[in-house]
Design a protein around this motif. Sequence first.
Motif, mmCIF file in Angstrom:
data_model
loop_
_atom_site.group_PDB
_atom_site.id
_atom_site.type_symbol
_atom_site.label_atom_id
_atom_site.label_comp_id
_atom_site.label_asym_id
_atom_site.label_seq_id
_atom_site.Cartn_x
_atom_site.Cartn_y
_atom_site.Cartn_z
ATOM 1 N N ASP A 128 58.692 -5.974 23.667
ATOM 2 C CA ASP A 128 59.261 -4.689 23.273
ATOM 3 C C ASP A 128 60.650 -4.939 22.691
ATOM 4 O O ASP A 128 61.542 -5.443 23.379
ATOM 5 N N LEU A 129 60.844 -4.593 21.417
ATOM 6 C CA LEU A 129 62.099 -4.894 20.748
ATOM 7 C C LEU A 129 63.278 -4.119 21.325
ATOM 8 O O LEU A 129 64.430 -4.444 21.040
ATOM 9 N N ARG A 130 63.002 -3.108 22.144
ATOM 10 C CA ARG A 130 64.092 -2.371 22.796
ATOM 11 C C ARG A 130 64.630 -3.113 24.015
ATOM 12 O O ARG A 130 65.731 -2.824 24.472
ATOM 13 N N THR A 131 63.858 -4.069 24.520
ATOM 14 C CA THR A 131 64.251 -4.741 25.765
ATOM 15 C C THR A 131 64.155 -6.260 25.718
ATOM 16 O O THR A 131 64.642 -6.919 26.624
ATOM 17 N N ILE A 163 61.484 -2.486 10.015
ATOM 18 C CA ILE A 163 61.906 -1.166 10.498
ATOM 19 C C ILE A 163 60.934 -0.052 10.102
ATOM 20 O O ILE A 163 60.902 0.987 10.759
ATOM 21 N N GLU A 164 60.118 -0.260 9.056
ATOM 22 C CA GLU A 164 59.148 0.782 8.705
ATOM 23 C C GLU A 164 57.932 0.755 9.613
ATOM 24 O O GLU A 164 57.113 1.677 9.592
ATOM 25 N N ARG A 165 57.784 -0.277 10.431
ATOM 26 C CA ARG A 165 56.605 -0.385 11.278
ATOM 27 C C ARG A 165 56.914 -0.310 12.775
ATOM 28 O O ARG A 165 56.060 -0.643 13.597
ATOM 29 N N ILE A 166 58.128 0.109 13.146
ATOM 30 C CA ILE A 166 58.464 0.228 14.562
ATOM 31 C C ILE A 166 59.021 1.607 14.878
ATOM 32 O O ILE A 166 59.639 2.259 14.032
ATOM 33 N N SER A 167 58.807 2.061 16.108
ATOM 34 C CA SER A 167 59.446 3.269 16.611
ATOM 35 C C SER A 167 60.836 2.918 17.134
ATOM 36 O O SER A 167 61.143 1.751 17.368
ATOM 37 N N VAL A 198 66.707 -0.329 17.824
ATOM 38 C CA VAL A 198 66.422 -1.745 17.586
ATOM 39 C C VAL A 198 67.459 -2.339 16.630
ATOM 40 O O VAL A 198 67.959 -3.455 16.842
ATOM 41 N N LEU A 199 67.813 -1.601 15.583
ATOM 42 C CA LEU A 199 68.858 -2.068 14.666
ATOM 43 C C LEU A 199 70.177 -2.259 15.398
ATOM 44 O O LEU A 199 70.911 -3.226 15.138
ATOM 45 N N GLY A 238 68.658 6.744 4.572
ATOM 46 C CA GLY A 238 68.761 6.578 6.011
ATOM 47 C C GLY A 238 69.585 5.358 6.399
ATOM 48 O O GLY A 238 70.395 5.401 7.331
ATOM 49 N N MET A 239 69.416 4.249 5.685
ATOM 50 C CA MET A 239 70.182 3.049 5.985
ATOM 51 C C MET A 239 71.643 3.211 5.587
ATOM 52 O O MET A 239 72.542 2.691 6.267
ATOM 53 N N ARG A 240 71.904 3.933 4.508
ATOM 54 C CA ARG A 240 73.301 4.202 4.148
ATOM 55 C C ARG A 240 73.984 5.010 5.245
ATOM 56 O O ARG A 240 75.126 4.737 5.624
ATOM 57 N N TRP A 241 73.281 6.020 5.732
ATOM 58 C CA TRP A 241 73.822 6.840 6.817
ATOM 59 C C TRP A 241 74.044 6.005 8.063
ATOM 60 O O TRP A 241 75.090 6.115 8.724
ATOM 61 N N TYR A 242 73.079 5.166 8.398
ATOM 62 C CA TYR A 242 73.180 4.323 9.590
ATOM 63 C C TYR A 242 74.419 3.438 9.504
ATOM 64 O O TYR A 242 75.198 3.327 10.474
#
Length: 234
Positions: A80-83, A100-104, A109-110, A168-172
């Motif tokens: 799990d990329l969150r942990t 990033i287009e294939r994960i929740s 995660v970023l 979205g990435m610019r905002w991030y």
Amino acid sequence: MTDLRTPPIHDGGLFPARVREYALERPMQRLAILDAGCGWAREIELAAHECVITGVDDDLPPLRAHTESRRDLDSFQLGDLRTVPMPPRVYDVVRASHLIERISHAELVLDRFVAALKPGGLMVVRFRDRNGAFGYLDRRLPHWLRHLLWHHDQPPPAVYDRVASLEGMRWYCMMRGLVIAEELTSRDTVTGFGRLTGIALRVVALLGRGRLTAAHSEVTIVIRKPENRFARII
């Protein structure tokens, strides 16, 4: 924060070129590279540079099989990329190719990837834009049809969180105080599927009334984590 280089080089050589530039700024230093999304990405070819490459991805059967077949990885962690274990401020460069287009929970995660970067480190993110006509179809098509279209390989999941877009990435990056050093868009996926797909995507873009674009299918962004420890970073 945005600081665009112009003109960008073709994406096919962008990652190794940016790693070479980074290495020249730090002579005699062994680079630590994190390949985020190693279960779907191509091998990293940096034979002329001394580096240690660590892979990380979800633990799914096709992703594990591809990861285990790779010859460039010195080690990898799947889960799990969150942990999944990811030590802070260890890596010089993070590559996140078609992840990033294939994960929740893509923002979370970023955040973990940014935290794992050393101050001054680079993150090269490549993804299919959810606001592109291809991205729209990819996340709307039923699984069986996606599987048919991706006949050459097992298709990745199509999640497309809102951060999986150019805007979205610019905002991030703005919200995290990160510097966008370079942006590049391409039509590699559309080209790979052929001329008829390109025509179909233009029709989809027209029906989208300006909300979708057929001008590109992929986005590549080179992000730098500020070196100033007082900057607003993760």
